[in-house]
Design a protein around this motif. Structure first.
Motif, PDB file in Angstrom:
ATOM      1  N   MET A   1       0.809  -1.215   0.000  1.00 44.33           N
ATOM      2  CA  MET A   1       0.000   0.000   0.000  1.00 44.33           C
ATOM      3  C   MET A   1       0.844   1.267   0.000  1.00 44.33           C
ATOM      4  SD  MET A   1      -2.962  -1.036   2.751  1.00 44.33           S
ATOM      5  CE  MET A   1      -1.788  -1.770   3.918  1.00 44.33           C
ATOM      6  N   PRO A   2       0.693   2.127  -1.028  1.00 38.01           N
ATOM      7  CA  PRO A   2       1.373   3.422  -0.983  1.00 38.01           C
ATOM      8  C   PRO A   2       0.678   4.350   0.004  1.00 38.01           C
ATOM      9  CG  PRO A   2       0.014   3.267  -2.945  1.00 38.01           C
ATOM     10  CD  PRO A   2      -0.047   1.921  -2.279  1.00 38.01           C
ATOM     11  N   ALA A   3       1.394   5.368   0.441  1.00 35.56           N
ATOM     12  CA  ALA A   3       0.870   6.267   1.466  1.00 35.56           C
ATOM     13  C   ALA A   3      -0.037   7.336   0.882  1.00 35.56           C
ATOM     14  CB  ALA A   3       2.030   6.914   2.219  1.00 35.56           C
ATOM     15  N   ASN A   4      -0.658   8.083   1.786  1.00 34.93           N
ATOM     16  CA  ASN A   4      -1.507   9.223   1.465  1.00 34.93           C
ATOM     17  C   ASN A   4      -2.669   8.786   0.578  1.00 34.93           C
ATOM     18  OD1 ASN A   4       0.289  10.893   2.946  1.00 34.93           O
ATOM     19  ND2 ASN A   4       1.635  11.011   1.178  1.00 34.93           N
TER      20      ASN A   4
ATOM     21  N   ALA B   1       7.779 -15.679  -9.615  1.00 32.25           N
ATOM     22  CA  ALA B   1       8.969 -15.534 -10.448  1.00 32.25           C
ATOM     23  C   ALA B   1       9.312 -14.057 -10.541  1.00 32.25           C
ATOM     24  CB  ALA B   1       8.718 -16.102 -11.845  1.00 32.25           C
ATOM     25  N   PRO B   2      10.594 -13.689 -10.402  1.00 31.97           N
ATOM     26  CA  PRO B   2      10.969 -12.273 -10.480  1.00 31.97           C
ATOM     27  C   PRO B   2      10.861 -11.749 -11.915  1.00 31.97           C
ATOM     28  CG  PRO B   2      12.922 -13.635 -10.293  1.00 31.97           C
ATOM     29  CD  PRO B   2      11.759 -14.558 -10.142  1.00 31.97           C
ATOM     30  N   VAL B   3      10.224 -10.594 -12.065  1.00 35.05           N
ATOM     31  CA  VAL B   3      10.044 -10.001 -13.390  1.00 35.05           C
ATOM     32  C   VAL B   3      10.372  -8.517 -13.319  1.00 35.05           C
ATOM     33  CG1 VAL B   3       8.277 -11.675 -14.083  1.00 35.05           C
ATOM     34  CG2 VAL B   3       7.585  -9.526 -12.993  1.00 35.05           C
ATOM     35  N   SER B   4      10.573  -7.943 -14.501  1.00 37.11           N
ATOM     36  CA  SER B   4      10.990  -6.552 -14.583  1.00 37.11           C
ATOM     37  C   SER B   4      10.093  -5.766 -15.523  1.00 37.11           C
ATOM     38  CB  SER B   4      12.436  -6.476 -15.097  1.00 37.11           C
ATOM     39  OG  SER B   4      12.801  -5.137 -15.391  1.00 37.11           O
ATOM     40  N   LEU B   5       9.920  -4.480 -15.214  1.00 36.83           N
ATOM     41  CA  LEU B   5       9.216  -3.558 -16.103  1.00 36.83           C
ATOM     42  C   LEU B   5      10.186  -2.660 -16.856  1.00 36.83           C
ATOM     43  CD1 LEU B   5       6.237  -2.501 -13.806  1.00 36.83           C
ATOM     44  CD2 LEU B   5       6.074  -3.755 -15.958  1.00 36.83           C
ATOM     45  N   GLY B   6      11.464  -2.958 -16.758  1.00 35.40           N
ATOM     46  CA  GLY B   6      12.453  -2.148 -17.452  1.00 35.40           C
ATOM     47  C   GLY B   6      13.506  -1.601 -16.507  1.00 35.40           C
TER      48      GLY B   6
ATOM     49  N   ALA C   1      -4.564 -16.294 -16.069  1.00 32.84           N
ATOM     50  CA  ALA C   1      -4.706 -15.611 -14.786  1.00 32.84           C
ATOM     51  C   ALA C   1      -3.311 -15.333 -14.244  1.00 32.84           C
ATOM     52  CB  ALA C   1      -5.508 -16.454 -13.800  1.00 32.84           C
ATOM     53  N   VAL C   2      -3.110 -14.135 -13.722  1.00 35.25           N
ATOM     54  CA  VAL C   2      -1.793 -13.716 -13.244  1.00 35.25           C
ATOM     55  C   VAL C   2      -1.947 -12.976 -11.924  1.00 35.25           C
ATOM     56  CG1 VAL C   2       0.267 -12.349 -13.746  1.00 35.25           C
ATOM     57  CG2 VAL C   2      -0.958 -13.462 -15.620  1.00 35.25           C
ATOM     58  N   HIS C   3      -1.116 -13.328 -10.946  1.00 31.90           N
ATOM     59  CA  HIS C   3      -0.975 -12.526  -9.732  1.00 31.90           C
ATOM     60  C   HIS C   3       0.313 -11.718  -9.875  1.00 31.90           C
ATOM     61  CE1 HIS C   3      -4.013 -15.168  -7.965  1.00 31.90           C
ATOM     62  NE2 HIS C   3      -4.132 -14.280  -7.003  1.00 31.90           N
ATOM     63  N   VAL C   4       0.190 -10.405  -9.717  1.00 37.03           N
ATOM     64  CA  VAL C   4       1.351  -9.515  -9.789  1.00 37.03           C
ATOM     65  C   VAL C   4       1.552  -8.892  -8.410  1.00 37.03           C
ATOM     66  CG1 VAL C   4       2.353  -7.473 -10.859  1.00 37.03           C
ATOM     67  CG2 VAL C   4       0.938  -9.026 -12.228  1.00 37.03           C
ATOM     68  N   LEU C   5       2.702  -9.156  -7.825  1.00 38.24           N
ATOM     69  CA  LEU C   5       3.043  -8.654  -6.492  1.00 38.24           C
ATOM     70  C   LEU C   5       4.131  -7.605  -6.600  1.00 38.24           C
ATOM     71  CD1 LEU C   5       3.286  -8.739  -3.339  1.00 38.24           C
ATOM     72  CD2 LEU C   5       4.758 -10.761  -3.631  1.00 38.24           C
ATOM     73  N   HIS C   6       3.931  -6.477  -5.933  1.00 41.68           N
ATOM     74  CA  HIS C   6       5.019  -5.499  -5.829  1.00 41.68           C
ATOM     75  C   HIS C   6       4.945  -4.782  -4.489  1.00 41.68           C
ATOM     76  CE1 HIS C   6       2.625  -1.810  -6.380  1.00 41.68           C
ATOM     77  NE2 HIS C   6       1.981  -2.428  -7.369  1.00 41.68           N
ATOM     78  N   GLY C   7       6.040  -4.173  -4.123  1.00 38.09           N
ATOM     79  CA  GLY C   7       6.157  -3.565  -2.811  1.00 38.09           C
ATOM     80  C   GLY C   7       5.670  -2.133  -2.751  1.00 38.09           C
ATOM     81  N   PRO C   8       5.755  -1.533  -1.567  1.00 36.44           N
ATOM     82  CA  PRO C   8       5.379  -0.127  -1.355  1.00 36.44           C
ATOM     83  C   PRO C   8       6.551   0.787  -1.709  1.00 36.44           C
ATOM     84  CG  PRO C   8       6.077  -1.067   0.702  1.00 36.44           C
ATOM     85  CD  PRO C   8       6.234  -2.160  -0.339  1.00 36.44           C
TER      86      PRO C   8
ATOM     87  N   LEU D   1      10.160   2.623 -10.741  1.00 37.08           N
ATOM     88  CA  LEU D   1       8.843   3.250 -10.775  1.00 37.08           C
ATOM     89  C   LEU D   1       8.267   3.387  -9.372  1.00 37.08           C
ATOM     90  CD1 LEU D   1       7.267   1.274 -13.770  1.00 37.08           C
ATOM     91  CD2 LEU D   1       8.598   3.388 -13.848  1.00 37.08           C
ATOM     92  N   ARG D   2       7.440   4.382  -9.186  1.00 35.18           N
ATOM     93  CA  ARG D   2       6.679   4.486  -7.946  1.00 35.18           C
ATOM     94  C   ARG D   2       5.760   3.268  -7.813  1.00 35.18           C
ATOM     95  NH1 ARG D   2       6.344   9.319  -5.208  1.00 35.18           N
ATOM     96  NH2 ARG D   2       7.222  11.159  -6.228  1.00 35.18           N
ATOM     97  N   ALA D   3       5.357   2.976  -6.596  1.00 39.31           N
ATOM     98  CA  ALA D   3       4.530   1.791  -6.368  1.00 39.31           C
ATOM     99  C   ALA D   3       3.253   1.836  -7.202  1.00 39.31           C
ATOM    100  CB  ALA D   3       4.189   1.678  -4.879  1.00 39.31           C
TER     101      ALA D   3
END
Length: 241
Positions: free
Chosen positions: A83-86, A217-222, A192-199, A226-228
């Motif tokens: 969860m990002p803030a604000n 599996a670890p994946v990249s967006l480039g 079906a895909v679950h995409v997990l990323h951090g804050p 990027l911001r969360a």
């Protein structure tokens, strides 16, 4: 034509009073008896309807024909987001809904600024679900993605079923670690895909390792960081459009 989510089941030919949230929206728009609108209840398709009465505290409509139209993504993308803030989580839910997310699971990680529990968590979940409903009304979706109750990342991973082995699902972790594959390549033809990323600040090495142990599996967006909330939008644009 204005569109409204109806939280009660709809049926052609039925006269009904709109639920409070939809009625307030109709009143804000100053619709009048005889005006046309579109209703959807989240069960698929949408209904033509006509306002028959505008009361001080209620709105009556006549439900017309059902139209079996769907505007869902071909691939079900389930976001698991630190969860990002604000107010950034509100923005994330809105844009994720517009882009076709099948569900959104907010999680609290070690570097999370926003931490929720109890009544505060319930109120935020209700707010985010309302944001998803409003986004569906705007973008034309007839199925509202579920915004799940916030959990700790550890609890969510612990409750996760065994990784699917039928080729219909994929678990992808947005990561900057070496060897991460491009997101679209790793998703392949999965339905079906679950995409997990951090804050903000990302996941810790230990949290990433825990996700990998649960089949992610670890994946990249480039190459850029990027911001969360941007990462969610970018992943959805890549997988669901």
């Amino acid at each position: 034509m204005p569109r409204f989510h109806c939280s009660i089941p709809l049926q052609s030919g039925v006269a009904l009073a709109l639920p409070d949230a939809a009625a307030r929206h109709v009143q804000v728009l100053r619709l009048q008896p005889g005006d046309a609108l579109t209703l959807f209840d989240g069960q698929g398709g949408e209904y033509a309807a006509t306002v028959t009465r505008m009361g001080r505290g209620d709105v009556q409509v006549q439900v017309g024909a059902h139209v079996a139209v769907e505007r869902e993504a071909a691939r079900a993308v389930h976001l698991v987001v630190g969860m990002p803030a604000n107010e950034r989580m509100d923005w994330l839910v809105e844009k994720a809904t517009e882009l076709g997310a099948a569900s959104i699971q907010p999680v609290a990680a070690a570097r999370s600024v926003l931490r929720l529990a109890g009544e505060r968590a319930d109120k935020r979940q209700a707010r985010w679900q309302a944001v998803a409903v409003a986004a569906c009304e705007q973008c034309g979706r007839n199925r509202v993605p579920v915004v799940h109750a916030p959990l700790s990342l550890a609890d969510w991973l612990a409750a996760l079923p065994a990784a699917p082995g039928d080729g219909l699902g994929a678990r992808l972790l947005l990561s900057l670690r070496a060897g991460s594959r491009p997101l679209a390549q790793a998703a392949g033809a999965a339905l079906a895909v679950h995409v997990l990323h951090g804050p903000e600040g990302g996941l810790t090495v230990q949290e990433e390792d825990a996700a990998l142990a649960r089949g992610f599996a670890p994946v990249s967006l480039g190459p850029r960081v990027l911001r969360a909330e941007t990462a969610s939008v970018a992943a959805l644009a890549c997988l669901a459009l």
